[in-house]
Design a protein around this motif. Structure first.
Motif, mmCIF file in Angstrom:
data_model
loop_
_atom_site.group_PDB
_atom_site.id
_atom_site.type_symbol
_atom_site.label_atom_id
_atom_site.label_comp_id
_atom_site.label_asym_id
_atom_site.label_seq_id
_atom_site.Cartn_x
_atom_site.Cartn_y
_atom_site.Cartn_z
ATOM 1 N N PRO A 150 -110.052 155.769 -32.166
ATOM 2 C CA PRO A 150 -109.531 156.758 -31.253
ATOM 3 C C PRO A 150 -108.092 157.080 -32.081
ATOM 4 C CG PRO A 150 -109.164 154.743 -30.247
ATOM 5 C CD PRO A 150 -110.323 154.411 -31.340
ATOM 6 N N THR A 151 -107.970 158.379 -32.514
ATOM 7 C CA THR A 151 -106.706 158.928 -33.351
ATOM 8 C C THR A 151 -106.213 159.719 -32.163
ATOM 9 O OG1 THR A 151 -108.056 160.512 -34.184
ATOM 10 C CG2 THR A 151 -107.752 158.645 -35.430
ATOM 11 N N SER A 152 -106.907 160.522 -31.322
ATOM 12 C CA SER A 152 -106.137 161.474 -30.347
ATOM 13 C C SER A 152 -106.664 161.197 -28.964
ATOM 14 C CB SER A 152 -106.603 162.839 -30.811
ATOM 15 O OG SER A 152 -106.306 163.633 -29.929
ATOM 16 N N CYS A 153 -105.811 161.105 -27.920
ATOM 17 C CA CYS A 153 -106.002 160.863 -26.387
ATOM 18 C C CYS A 153 -106.759 161.575 -25.881
ATOM 19 C CB CYS A 153 -104.684 160.601 -25.906
ATOM 20 S SG CYS A 153 -105.200 160.120 -24.218
ATOM 21 N N PRO A 154 -107.999 161.386 -25.445
ATOM 22 C CA PRO A 154 -108.559 162.499 -24.790
ATOM 23 C C PRO A 154 -108.263 162.996 -23.254
ATOM 24 C CG PRO A 154 -109.656 160.427 -24.258
ATOM 25 C CD PRO A 154 -108.335 160.095 -25.153
ATOM 26 N N TYR A 155 -107.198 162.225 -22.825
ATOM 27 C CA TYR A 155 -106.548 162.767 -21.707
ATOM 28 C C TYR A 155 -105.284 163.497 -21.655
ATOM 29 C CZ TYR A 155 -109.682 158.840 -20.284
ATOM 30 O OH TYR A 155 -110.463 157.953 -20.203
ATOM 31 N N CYS A 156 -104.570 163.412 -22.754
ATOM 32 C CA CYS A 156 -103.480 163.915 -22.996
ATOM 33 C C CYS A 156 -103.131 164.822 -24.365
ATOM 34 C CB CYS A 156 -102.228 163.459 -22.620
ATOM 35 S SG CYS A 156 -101.674 161.957 -23.624
ATOM 36 N N CYS A 157 -104.022 164.615 -25.199
ATOM 37 C CA CYS A 157 -103.901 164.883 -26.627
ATOM 38 C C CYS A 157 -103.089 164.499 -27.614
ATOM 39 C CB CYS A 157 -104.157 166.427 -26.850
ATOM 40 S SG CYS A 157 -105.733 167.180 -25.818
ATOM 41 N N SER A 158 -102.283 163.270 -27.034
ATOM 42 C CA SER A 158 -101.230 162.845 -27.894
ATOM 43 C C SER A 158 -101.915 161.646 -28.927
ATOM 44 C CB SER A 158 -100.316 161.981 -27.315
ATOM 45 O OG SER A 158 -99.741 162.703 -26.197
ATOM 46 N N ALA A 159 -101.185 161.278 -29.660
ATOM 47 C CA ALA A 159 -101.461 160.263 -30.949
ATOM 48 C C ALA A 159 -101.954 159.209 -30.112
ATOM 49 C CB ALA A 159 -100.480 160.405 -31.955
ATOM 50 N N VAL A 160 -102.893 158.346 -30.905
ATOM 51 C CA VAL A 160 -103.205 157.121 -30.555
ATOM 52 C C VAL A 160 -102.813 156.177 -31.605
ATOM 53 C CG1 VAL A 160 -105.086 155.419 -30.041
ATOM 54 C CG2 VAL A 160 -105.151 157.860 -28.945
ATOM 55 N N ILE A 161 -102.255 155.062 -31.296
ATOM 56 C CA ILE A 161 -101.732 153.809 -32.411
ATOM 57 C C ILE A 161 -102.516 152.721 -32.230
ATOM 58 C CG2 ILE A 161 -99.561 154.976 -32.866
ATOM 59 C CD1 ILE A 161 -98.271 152.842 -31.062
ATOM 60 N N TYR A 162 -102.537 151.930 -33.296
ATOM 61 C CA TYR A 162 -103.136 150.759 -33.393
ATOM 62 C C TYR A 162 -101.952 149.605 -33.290
ATOM 63 C CZ TYR A 162 -105.909 146.599 -35.094
ATOM 64 O OH TYR A 162 -106.593 145.558 -35.230
ATOM 65 N N THR A 163 -101.954 148.937 -32.189
ATOM 66 C CA THR A 163 -100.485 148.208 -31.938
ATOM 67 C C THR A 163 -100.909 146.905 -31.384
ATOM 68 O OG1 THR A 163 -98.428 148.377 -31.072
ATOM 69 C CG2 THR A 163 -100.324 149.238 -29.626
ATOM 70 N N SER A 164 -99.803 146.143 -30.985
ATOM 71 C CA SER A 164 -100.055 144.696 -30.199
ATOM 72 C C SER A 164 -100.239 145.188 -28.670
ATOM 73 C CB SER A 164 -98.575 144.072 -30.528
ATOM 74 O OG SER A 164 -98.569 143.035 -29.413
ATOM 75 N N ASN A 165 -101.193 144.434 -28.306
ATOM 76 C CA ASN A 165 -101.491 144.478 -26.820
ATOM 77 C C ASN A 165 -100.156 144.137 -25.891
ATOM 78 O OD1 ASN A 165 -101.919 141.703 -26.583
ATOM 79 N ND2 ASN A 165 -104.245 141.926 -26.458
ATOM 80 N N ALA A 166 -99.034 143.600 -26.496
ATOM 81 C CA ALA A 166 -98.035 143.083 -25.896
ATOM 82 C C ALA A 166 -97.278 144.388 -25.137
ATOM 83 C CB ALA A 166 -97.150 142.323 -26.654
ATOM 84 N N VAL A 167 -97.636 145.429 -25.841
ATOM 85 C CA VAL A 167 -96.991 146.795 -25.176
ATOM 86 C C VAL A 167 -97.621 147.102 -23.927
ATOM 87 C CG1 VAL A 167 -96.582 147.741 -27.439
ATOM 88 C CG2 VAL A 167 -98.628 148.498 -26.444
ATOM 89 N N ILE A 168 -98.790 146.506 -23.497
ATOM 90 C CA ILE A 168 -99.391 146.728 -22.376
ATOM 91 C C ILE A 168 -99.039 145.738 -21.450
ATOM 92 C CG2 ILE A 168 -101.504 147.135 -21.189
ATOM 93 C CD1 ILE A 168 -102.514 148.031 -23.839
ATOM 94 N N TYR A 169 -99.022 144.484 -21.850
ATOM 95 C CA TYR A 169 -99.212 143.157 -21.042
ATOM 96 C C TYR A 169 -97.800 142.629 -20.845
ATOM 97 C CZ TYR A 169 -104.112 144.037 -21.342
ATOM 98 O OH TYR A 169 -105.474 144.744 -21.225
ATOM 99 N N GLY A 170 -96.861 142.800 -21.724
ATOM 100 C CA GLY A 170 -95.641 142.241 -21.824
ATOM 101 C C GLY A 170 -95.744 140.944 -22.942
ATOM 102 N N ARG A 171 -96.925 140.361 -23.347
ATOM 103 C CA ARG A 171 -97.064 139.509 -24.307
ATOM 104 C C ARG A 171 -98.436 139.683 -24.718
ATOM 105 N NH1 ARG A 171 -99.841 134.767 -23.730
ATOM 106 N NH2 ARG A 171 -100.624 134.271 -21.837
ATOM 107 N N GLU A 172 -98.833 139.081 -26.076
ATOM 108 C CA GLU A 172 -100.208 139.268 -26.559
ATOM 109 C C GLU A 172 -101.251 138.361 -25.940
ATOM 110 O OE1 GLU A 172 -100.264 138.804 -30.808
ATOM 111 O OE2 GLU A 172 -99.142 140.839 -31.081
ATOM 112 N N TYR A 173 -102.289 139.058 -25.641
ATOM 113 C CA TYR A 173 -103.636 138.136 -25.126
ATOM 114 C C TYR A 173 -104.700 138.459 -26.120
ATOM 115 C CZ TYR A 173 -101.191 137.587 -20.632
ATOM 116 O OH TYR A 173 -100.443 137.516 -19.522
#
Length: 130
Positions: free
Chosen positions: A8-31
């Motif tokens: 994915p490079t563009s969000c199908p919901y809001c059309c914003s950019a999608v980045i490849y990143t640490s999942n800590a941005v979601i969960y607070g720490r990496e899983y």
């Protein structure tokens, strides 16, 4: 399946950019493997297969993630608790009932409509026996 569902490079919901990143941005720490694709604006994200950058499914917002969880909650006990049916056979049966190829039968790649259909099927008693 990877060709059908590219990185994915563009969000199908809001059309914003999608980045490849640490999942800590979601969960607070990496899983797990610690990586994901995340929309830069809304809450859509998807994890990746271990040691790759290949997404586990389609980018999903909260609603889609909840539908996936509901489907897994109905599906997983069938093969985990029933020693007479293996996971592969459960997916084969679900694919047949859904009318799709077995290699496309993966909750992570289903859209909302397919998840709703799968949930309805999985809610039926003994759906896997036919």
């Amino acid at each position: 399946m990877i060709d059908k569902y590219p990185i994915p490079t563009s969000c199908p919901y809001c059309c914003s950019a999608v980045i490849y990143t640490s999942n800590a941005v979601i969960y607070g720490r990496e899983y797990g493997n610690g990586r994901c694709y995340k929309c830069t604006k809304c809450d859509a994200y998807v994890g990746v297969h271990n040691r790759t950058n290949i997404p586990l499914g389609r980018l999903a917002n909260r609603e889609l993630r909840e539908l996936k969880k509901e489907c897994h909650a109905l599906f997983d006990p069938i093969w985990k608790q029933n020693k007479r049916i293996k996971r592969e056979h459960a997916y084969e049966r679900l694919a047949k009932v859904l009318g799709i190829p077995v290699n496309e039968c993966h909750f992570g790649w289903f859209d909302k409509e397919m998840l709703l259909e799968a949930r309805e099927i999985l809610s039926r008693p003994d759906w896997y026996k036919g």
